[in-house]
Scaffold this motif. Structure first.
Motif, PDB file in Angstrom:
ATOM      1  N   ASP A   3       0.850  -1.195   0.000  1.00  0.00           N
ATOM      2  CA  ASP A   3       0.000   0.000   0.000  1.00  0.00           C
ATOM      3  C   ASP A   3       0.886   1.246   0.000  1.00  0.00           C
ATOM      4  N   ALA A   4       0.252   2.412  -0.178  1.00  0.00           N
ATOM      5  CA  ALA A   4       0.999   3.654  -0.411  1.00  0.00           C
ATOM      6  C   ALA A   4       1.966   3.977   0.715  1.00  0.00           C
ATOM      7  N   ASN A   5       1.528   3.838   1.976  1.00  0.00           N
ATOM      8  CA  ASN A   5       2.400   4.177   3.097  1.00  0.00           C
ATOM      9  C   ASN A   5       3.599   3.244   3.190  1.00  0.00           C
ATOM     10  N   LEU A   6       3.361   1.935   2.991  1.00  0.00           N
ATOM     11  CA  LEU A   6       4.469   0.979   3.046  1.00  0.00           C
ATOM     12  C   LEU A   6       5.428   1.174   1.879  1.00  0.00           C
ATOM     13  N   ARG A   7       4.883   1.520   0.703  1.00  0.00           N
ATOM     14  CA  ARG A   7       5.747   1.777  -0.449  1.00  0.00           C
ATOM     15  C   ARG A   7       6.725   2.901  -0.141  1.00  0.00           C
ATOM     16  N   GLU A   8       6.198   3.978   0.453  1.00  0.00           N
ATOM     17  CA  GLU A   8       7.057   5.119   0.772  1.00  0.00           C
ATOM     18  C   GLU A   8       8.139   4.720   1.770  1.00  0.00           C
ATOM     19  N   GLU A   9       7.753   3.962   2.788  1.00  0.00           N
ATOM     20  CA  GLU A   9       8.723   3.509   3.798  1.00  0.00           C
ATOM     21  C   GLU A   9       9.803   2.634   3.179  1.00  0.00           C
ATOM     22  N   MET A  10       9.387   1.708   2.294  1.00  0.00           N
ATOM     23  CA  MET A  10      10.338   0.766   1.724  1.00  0.00           C
ATOM     24  C   MET A  10      11.267   1.413   0.705  1.00  0.00           C
ATOM     25  N   ARG A  11      10.836   2.499   0.057  1.00  0.00           N
ATOM     26  CA  ARG A  11      11.745   3.223  -0.845  1.00  0.00           C
ATOM     27  C   ARG A  11      12.994   3.656  -0.087  1.00  0.00           C
ATOM     28  N   PHE A  12      12.767   4.257   1.078  1.00  0.00           N
ATOM     29  CA  PHE A  12      13.894   4.735   1.877  1.00  0.00           C
ATOM     30  C   PHE A  12      14.708   3.568   2.433  1.00  0.00           C
ATOM     31  N   GLU A  13      14.026   2.456   2.743  1.00  0.00           N
ATOM     32  CA  GLU A  13      14.726   1.279   3.257  1.00  0.00           C
ATOM     33  C   GLU A  13      15.652   0.692   2.196  1.00  0.00           C
ATOM     34  N   ILE A  14      15.167   0.620   0.958  1.00  0.00           N
ATOM     35  CA  ILE A  14      16.000   0.090  -0.127  1.00  0.00           C
ATOM     36  C   ILE A  14      17.226   0.975  -0.334  1.00  0.00           C
ATOM     37  N   ARG A  15      17.019   2.294  -0.283  1.00  0.00           N
ATOM     38  CA  ARG A  15      18.151   3.198  -0.454  1.00  0.00           C
ATOM     39  C   ARG A  15      19.128   3.075   0.717  1.00  0.00           C
ATOM     40  N   ARG A  16      18.616   2.926   1.930  1.00  0.00           N
ATOM     41  CA  ARG A  16      19.481   2.774   3.100  1.00  0.00           C
ATOM     42  C   ARG A  16      20.346   1.519   2.984  1.00  0.00           C
ATOM     43  N   LEU A  17      19.719   0.417   2.585  1.00  0.00           N
ATOM     44  CA  LEU A  17      20.465  -0.832   2.438  1.00  0.00           C
ATOM     45  C   LEU A  17      21.484  -0.733   1.309  1.00  0.00           C
ATOM     46  N   MET A  54      13.010   8.572  -8.077  1.00  0.00           N
ATOM     47  CA  MET A  54      13.623   9.788  -7.544  1.00  0.00           C
ATOM     48  C   MET A  54      14.217   9.533  -6.161  1.00  0.00           C
ATOM     49  N   THR A  55      13.572   8.675  -5.368  1.00  0.00           N
ATOM     50  CA  THR A  55      14.018   8.416  -3.999  1.00  0.00           C
ATOM     51  C   THR A  55      15.230   7.495  -3.943  1.00  0.00           C
ATOM     52  N   THR A  56      15.261   6.491  -4.811  1.00  0.00           N
ATOM     53  CA  THR A  56      16.253   5.429  -4.671  1.00  0.00           C
ATOM     54  C   THR A  56      17.475   5.569  -5.574  1.00  0.00           C
ATOM     55  N   ALA A  57      17.345   6.207  -6.731  1.00  0.00           N
ATOM     56  CA  ALA A  57      18.352   6.057  -7.783  1.00  0.00           C
ATOM     57  C   ALA A  57      19.522   7.028  -7.693  1.00  0.00           C
ATOM     58  N   ASP A  58      20.700   6.543  -8.091  1.00  0.00           N
ATOM     59  CA  ASP A  58      21.809   7.421  -8.440  1.00  0.00           C
ATOM     60  C   ASP A  58      21.603   7.944  -9.857  1.00  0.00           C
ATOM     61  N   THR A  59      21.132   7.050 -10.728  1.00  0.00           N
ATOM     62  CA  THR A  59      20.875   7.401 -12.125  1.00  0.00           C
ATOM     63  C   THR A  59      19.512   6.870 -12.527  1.00  0.00           C
ATOM     64  N   ILE A  60      18.717   7.700 -13.190  1.00  0.00           N
ATOM     65  CA  ILE A  60      17.433   7.272 -13.743  1.00  0.00           C
ATOM     66  C   ILE A  60      17.586   7.141 -15.245  1.00  0.00           C
ATOM     67  N   VAL A  61      17.135   5.994 -15.770  1.00  0.00           N
ATOM     68  CA  VAL A  61      17.144   5.745 -17.208  1.00  0.00           C
ATOM     69  C   VAL A  61      15.692   5.686 -17.659  1.00  0.00           C
ATOM     70  N   VAL A  62      15.244   6.695 -18.397  1.00  0.00           N
ATOM     71  CA  VAL A  62      13.862   6.757 -18.849  1.00  0.00           C
ATOM     72  C   VAL A  62      13.752   6.033 -20.187  1.00  0.00           C
ATOM     73  N   MET A  63      12.897   4.999 -20.224  1.00  0.00           N
ATOM     74  CA  MET A  63      12.732   4.203 -21.440  1.00  0.00           C
ATOM     75  C   MET A  63      11.367   4.434 -22.060  1.00  0.00           C
ATOM     76  N   ASN A  64      11.331   4.330 -23.384  1.00  0.00           N
ATOM     77  CA  ASN A  64      10.088   4.509 -24.133  1.00  0.00           C
ATOM     78  C   ASN A  64      10.188   3.729 -25.428  1.00  0.00           C
ATOM     79  N   GLN A  65       9.274   2.806 -25.633  1.00  0.00           N
ATOM     80  CA  GLN A  65       9.209   2.012 -26.860  1.00  0.00           C
ATOM     81  C   GLN A  65      10.541   1.350 -27.197  1.00  0.00           C
TER      82      GLN A  65
END
Length: 354
Positions: free
Chosen positions: A169-183, A202-213
């Motif tokens: 759910d939305a609240n757990l997703r937000e919490e786990m984003r920071f947890e993944i980055r911490r780990l 935006m929360t987890t990445a050093d680099t974002i790769v935007v893909m399309n088609q």
């Protein structure tokens, strides 16, 4: 030299190129998010890296060693990678400790080393108190932590995550984003993370790769992708924005459809050709009074106003049939049907040549 390299990577299903000549270099210890809508090729790219499918063209190199090429791909078990899926895929008849230890037992490690490694990763993922529980006795967030612990405990060279938070759910997703980055900051594995959620990226990445088609539209830091999009697709996909179509008419000025003329503080201009301008919702200044400045201003009519607690969300109709979306502080309460003025600060107007 990059640790993970995709060189001309291509995957075709019949005539359709789901991944189309993708070039990407990932430095050791970096977390890279593949971001894009459904069907853009991000999960197929991840599965190619994992070795679950073979490329139709190009190659994948890890640590300078070629792991994938048409007709010559190493199997998944020979790649020293861990993958976390959308489903947690935990053994229901095993405790948390046993689930996490499973990969180490397959590697025939000693009992003492298994105990030491599992205890360490359970502490890092805040699961020590739950070691003897079974998956059915855990919350979704706790199960996801077990999945992470199981992937990390074998100390892979590369960690792959496929939409790992989509079942929360939305609240757990937000919490786990920071947890993944911490780990990630603690263990610094080279990580490739697939998501369609820009907030996760935006929360987890050093680099974002935007893909399309099947192609990479843009790769860069979260700030670079958000502040300096190079295409209309990237501008629309990352954050709320308004896109105004027009033509470059000289220096930094774009004449937009509907009579709006915008001076742009940054971007790429198509000289004498079609150019779009991106302006983020929150960068537009809305006022019931005509601004003192003349440039980058236009009058419009409020067609919708919604109170959202932290701000108000507006739709404003301007001449030519364009509709502008903007946000304003909660104390700016202008009803529908009233005339307003919009100011587009030049430093927040970005030209998009393609």
């Amino acid at each position: 030299m990059a640790f993970v390299e995709l060189v001309g990577l291509t995957k075709q299903f019949g005539p359709l190129a789901v991944v189309n000549k993708v070039d990407l270099s990932i430095e050791k210890g970096h977390l890279v998010c593949l971001l894009g809508p459904s069907g853009c090729g991000k999960t197929t790219t991840l599965r190619l890296i994992a070795g679950f499918i073979e490329p139709s063209g190009g190659e994948i190199r890890v640590g300078g060693k070629r792991l994938s090429a048409p007709g010559a791909s190493a199997p998944p078990e020979a790649r020293n990678m861990s993958m976390i899926f959308q489903s947690y895929a935990l053994w229901p008849h095993m405790t948390v400790f046993e689930n996490v230890a499973y990969g180490l037992r397959l590697r025939k490690m000693s009992r003492d080393e298994i105990r030491s490694r599992v205890d360490e990763i359970l502490a890092a993922t805040k699961l020590s108190m739950l070691a003897e529980r079974y998956p059915a006795e855990l919350s979704g967030g706790q199960q996801q932590r077990v999945s992470l612990a199981r992937a990390l405990v074998i100390k892979p060279e590369t960690l792959l995550l496929d939409e790992p938070l989509s079942n929360l759910d939305a609240n757990l997703r937000e919490e786990m984003r920071f947890e993944i980055r911490r780990l990630h900051d603690e263990y610094r594995y080279t990580t490739v993370y697939v998501t369609h959620d820009q907030s996760e990226a935006m929360t987890t990445a050093d680099t974002i790769v935007v893909m399309n088609q099947g192609i990479i539209e843009q790769a860069g830091s979260p700030e670079d992708i958000y502040q300096r999009p190079r295409s209309e697709f990237v501008a629309r996909f990352i954050g709320g924005t308004n896109i105004f179509k027009g033509r470059h008419v000289g220096e930094d000025v774009v004449a937009c459809e509907g009579g709006l003329t915008l001076r742009c503080g940054s971007g790429e201009f198509a000289t004498g050709g079609a150019t779009a301008v991106s302006v983020r919702h929150h960068d537009i200044i809305l006022s019931s009074e005509k601004p003192a400045v003349e440039a980058n201003c236009i009058a419009g009519m409020v067609t919708r106003q919604i109170y959202l607690g932290s701000h108000r969300d507006y739709l404003v109709s301007i001449p030519g049939g364009e509709t502008v979306r903007t946000v304003a502080p909660v104390n700016v309460a202008i009803p529908a049907g009233q005339q307003v003025w919009l100011h587009f600060p030049p430093e927040h107007c970005r030209a998009l040549a393609h």
